[in-house]
Scaffold this motif. Structure first.
Motif: not given
Length: 303
Positions: A84-91
């Motif tokens: 999520x730190x790399x892409x907030x729309x993952x997870x």
């Protein structure tokens, strides 16, 4: 003790069989059995009772396996946080909704969100406002869809849309042929509303003060769908949000009658903890809401 061994004991506990657990963990049965035996020696405790037909947990083993499951879930969160730190729309996003919103908004909203954030699966909780609030504050939910105003310490809320109410009556009711109805007329009717604790009940009573003065307990239902069926049966009439009156919910024995102005309505919004670390997830929900094709909803632009 390693995470791998914890996965082994959880697998055995769930499968109740060393062979099946070994297959599930992609390891030979002797290797799995040896690893668990070493763990039992390390803990100086027996986790499993080994029988010919099945494997069962000892009372102590049951406690240890429950803790192992929690440890594995927390370890998984570390990977999730990094992603999520790399892409907030993952997870996974844990989304709550009040029960008079969830069934009518979520089917379209989930589809719209999946198009915009396919790597953000939703864990959905439908509940009363008070329960959703506790879950949000405790961190069990990330964001909730609730009726406004909503004032809670440490929580931020934002309006999404306004939604008018309509009167719903059986086709045999005198109001079924009317083009509109005055909210002040409800005081003389058998009006079915959700039980106390449902915010929609209070919204209707606040919007229709004459009804509020005449309403003691009245006839109540656990959900809008239960109430809809009671109205179909001829028990009384009700008030519903327009999202619950779209084409898919129409019934030949019911008529939805608009209110005269000022039309009773509610405002629905998002709420999340102050400091929530995924603002992009909030933004994608806002965008998805604006694309919904639900008649009569009036979107509210964020400032």
């Amino acid at each position: 003790m390693t995470l791998t061994v914890l996965r082994y004991i959880v697998a055995v506990a769930q499968e109740r069989h060393f062979g099946r657990a070994a297959e599930r963990c992609f390891i030979s049965q002797p290797a799995l059995s040896l690893a668990i035996q070493k763990l039992e020696e390390e803990l100086n405790a027996s986790l499993f009772e080994r029988k010919k037909s099945e494997v069962t947990l000892t009372p102590l083993g049951e406690q240890i396996v429950q803790q192992a499951q929690r440890v594995l879930e927390e370890a998984e969160q570390i990977t999730l946080i990094a992603a999520q730190g790399k892409n907030q729309l993952v997870g996974r996003l844990r989304l709550g909704a009040i029960s008079t919103v969830g069934p009518y908004i979520l089917p379209d909203l989930v589809t719209a969100l999946h198009k915009r954030a396919p790597q953000m699966p939703l864990e959905i909780e439908e509940n009363l406002t008070a329960n959703l609030t506790r879950m949000l504050k405790s961190g069990k939910l990330d964001v909730i869809l609730i009726a406004l105003p909503f004032e809670e310490p440490g929580i931020i809320s934002e309006a999404l849309y306004d939604e008018p109410f309509k009167m719903v009556v059986p086709v045999t009711h005198p109001w079924a042929k009317r083009s509109e109805v005055d909210a002040r007329e409800l005081s003389g009717q058998d009006v079915l509303l959700p039980h106390a604790g449902h915010c929609f009940r209070q919204q209707v009573l606040d919007s229709c003060p004459d009804l509020s003065r005449s309403d003691a307990e009245g006839i109540q239902g656990n959900s809008l769908e239960t109430i809809r069926q009671m109205v179909i049966s001829g028990l009384g009439i009700t008030v519903m949000p327009t999202s619950a009156l779209t084409a898919k919910y129409q019934h030949k024995r019911l008529v939805a009658v608009p209110f005269i102005k000022p039309v009773p309505q509610r405002r629905i919004g998002l709420a999340w903890r102050r400091g929530f670390t995924r603002p992009a997830a909030l933004e994608v929900i806002r965008h998805a809401m604006r694309t919904l094709k639900i008649p009569a909803l009036t979107p509210i632009s964020s400032s």
